[in-house]
Design a protein around this motif. Structure first.
Motif, PDB file in Angstrom:
ATOM      1  N   SER A 193       0.856  -1.184   0.000  1.00 43.70           N
ATOM      2  CA  SER A 193       0.000   0.000   0.000  1.00 43.70           C
ATOM      3  C   SER A 193       0.890   1.232   0.000  1.00 43.70           C
ATOM      4  CB  SER A 193      -0.901  -0.010   1.233  1.00 43.70           C
ATOM      5  OG  SER A 193      -0.130  -0.189   2.391  1.00 43.70           O
ATOM      6  N   ARG A 194       0.337   2.336  -0.433  1.00 45.11           N
ATOM      7  CA  ARG A 194       1.092   3.588  -0.438  1.00 45.11           C
ATOM      8  C   ARG A 194       1.354   4.041   0.989  1.00 45.11           C
ATOM      9  NH1 ARG A 194       3.172   5.639  -5.202  1.00 45.11           N
ATOM     10  NH2 ARG A 194       1.767   5.107  -6.878  1.00 45.11           N
ATOM     11  N   HIS A 195       2.536   4.574   1.212  1.00 45.02           N
ATOM     12  CA  HIS A 195       2.838   5.153   2.522  1.00 45.02           C
ATOM     13  C   HIS A 195       1.958   6.392   2.716  1.00 45.02           C
ATOM     14  CE1 HIS A 195       5.048   6.976   5.805  1.00 45.02           C
ATOM     15  NE2 HIS A 195       5.679   5.822   5.954  1.00 45.02           N
ATOM     16  N   SER A 254       3.343   9.557   1.410  1.00 46.49           N
ATOM     17  CA  SER A 254       3.351   9.675  -0.053  1.00 46.49           C
ATOM     18  C   SER A 254       1.966  10.064  -0.549  1.00 46.49           C
ATOM     19  CB  SER A 254       3.732   8.352  -0.709  1.00 46.49           C
ATOM     20  OG  SER A 254       4.944   7.903  -0.202  1.00 46.49           O
ATOM     21  N   LEU A 255       0.940   9.473   0.098  1.00 46.52           N
ATOM     22  CA  LEU A 255      -0.435   9.795  -0.312  1.00 46.52           C
ATOM     23  C   LEU A 255      -0.729  11.272  -0.107  1.00 46.52           C
ATOM     24  CD1 LEU A 255      -2.510   6.864   1.244  1.00 46.52           C
ATOM     25  CD2 LEU A 255      -2.151   7.321  -1.186  1.00 46.52           C
ATOM     26  N   LYS A 294       1.221  13.553  -2.415  1.00 51.13           N
ATOM     27  CA  LYS A 294       0.614  13.534  -3.750  1.00 51.13           C
ATOM     28  C   LYS A 294      -0.627  14.434  -3.793  1.00 51.13           C
ATOM     29  CE  LYS A 294      -1.321  10.072  -6.675  1.00 51.13           C
ATOM     30  NZ  LYS A 294      -1.827   8.722  -6.558  1.00 51.13           N
ATOM     31  N   THR A 336      -4.392   1.008  -1.158  1.00 52.82           N
ATOM     32  CA  THR A 336      -3.615   0.116  -2.004  1.00 52.82           C
ATOM     33  C   THR A 336      -3.828   0.567  -3.435  1.00 52.82           C
ATOM     34  OG1 THR A 336      -3.974  -1.679  -0.481  1.00 52.82           O
ATOM     35  CG2 THR A 336      -3.294  -2.270  -2.701  1.00 52.82           C
ATOM     36  N   GLU A 337      -2.748   0.746  -4.149  1.00 56.55           N
ATOM     37  CA  GLU A 337      -2.901   1.255  -5.503  1.00 56.55           C
ATOM     38  C   GLU A 337      -2.255   0.290  -6.470  1.00 56.55           C
ATOM     39  OE1 GLU A 337      -2.934   5.810  -6.930  1.00 56.55           O
ATOM     40  OE2 GLU A 337      -1.053   4.989  -6.247  1.00 56.55           O
TER      41      GLU A 337
END
Ligand code: DAH
Length: 345
Positions: A103-105, A108-109, A112, A342-343
């Motif tokens: 999953s993205r930290h 970071s999300l 972004k 989750t990307e």
């Protein structure tokens, strides 16, 4: 009765469905060894009457054949699939276990998200080095030589160098300087990145964290532009209706300077633990770029003006997800990390 026993065991053998080589071995031990059932039934056969012998002799021989055939069949099936391939669950056509997605930290999300909001306003993204010199981290930003932020306590110095020490950058404001030195106005950029400070690690402080710096320099940029830009940013990030307020503050590189608070994201301004009952939480520092900074970067401060702001990504993230311990961001505990988006890339 012998006949009943043969019937019962015949049924058992016909229903025998081994799941592993161990089951096949258990079958052999039960029926085929010298103290097994087949042998014992033959012993019993010796004791029955002649009439019975005539009938049961054939039946018993067929039973023996059945037991041996079934054993051989089962042995072939499991001999070929020993070790890892041993058929445990039976159905080999079942799909395999899936590979878990990462999953993205959360940082970071949020980074972004911040970048996307400013991109829509025409800001470009710019980055600079984490190892900086005194000029870009301090001097060009109008820090007086004796400013406490240059102390060994706050800054990780790497190398003493006559008039221009090398250190880990303590803020992303250094990227402003690099950007302005390299180009000509107008500048409209945001600068995300990691910064370092010599702090004891606790739930509220860390020796490294992340910031996003913003810079807008052009003719006639005013404090009203700064306020409107940041107001818009907060509505986008925390939702319509989030209130902002500006408090006068001091930074060497901005004049005037302010800190911006937003209405508490948890209690919506009514007062809670997070905002210590005040209804407001601070999220960033900002101000009009000090003319000295423009001049240090060879920009005519009579013609150009600008605003700048700087925010901690951890702080913004804490407010968004109600995370109470900064250390979670750098411990790589998947129980924490897997709670975020989750990307599939
Ligand atoms: N560099 C400041 C810090 O690390 C944050 C900051 C404050 C940046 C005001 C700015 C600003 O650009 O205008 O605390």
């Amino acid at each position: 009765m012998l006949q009943d026993k043969i019937k019962q065991y015949t049924q058992e053998i016909e229903q025998f469905a081994p799941g592993s080589a161990a089951d096949v071995e258990a079958f052999r031990l039960k029926f085929l060894v010298s103290k097994g059932i087949v042998k014992s039934l033959f012993e019993e056969f010796k004791t029955v009457s002649v009439e019975e012998k005539r009938v049961l002799g054939k039946v018993l021989n067929e039973f023996k054949q059945l037991a041996e055939d079934r054993f051989q069949e089962a042995q072939v099936e499991f001999q070929q699939s020993s070790g890892d391939l041993e058929r445990k669950e039976g159905d080999l056509t079942l799909p395999g276990e899936g590979i878990e997605l990462g999953s993205r930290h959360p940082l970071s999300l949020v980074r972004k998200e911040i970048v996307e909001i400013f991109k829509k306003l025409g800001f470009v993204v710019s980055e600079g080095p984490e190892i900086e010199d005194d000029w870009h981290n301090f001097s060009a930003l109008n820090f007086p030589p004796e400013h406490p932020a240059r102390d060994m306590q706050d800054t990780f110095f790497i190398k003493k160098q006559e008039g221009n020490d090398i250190a880990l950058r303590t803020h992303t404001s250094s990227v402003q300087v690099r950007m302005m030195e390299m180009g000509k106005p107008p500048f409209r950029a945001i600068m995300p990145g990691r910064v370092y400070r010599n702090e004891a690690i606790s739930s509220r402080a860390h020796c490294f964290f992340h910031q996003v710096e913003g810079l807008y320099v052009d003719e006639n940029v005013s404090f009203a532009d700064l306020k409107q830009t940041l107001f818009h940013f907060v509505q986008e990030l925390y939702g319509e209706g989030t209130k902002v307020r500006f408090r006068p503050s001091y930074f060497p590189f901005t004049e005037p300077s302010a800190e911006m608070d937003i209405s508490c994201t948890i209690c919506k301004g009514t007062g809670c633990n997070l905002c210590k009952g005040s209804g407001w939480v601070e999220i960033l520092g900002c101000g009009m770029v000090d003319p000295n900074v423009l001049e240090n970067c060879s920009i005519d401060s009579k013609k150009y003006s600008g605003f700048a702001f700087g925010m901690g990504i951890e702080r913004v993230t804490n407010l968004k997800y109600e995370i109470k311990d900064l250390r979670l961001f750098s411990e790589n505990d998947t129980r924490f990390l897997s709670q975020f988006e989750t990307e599939i890339i």
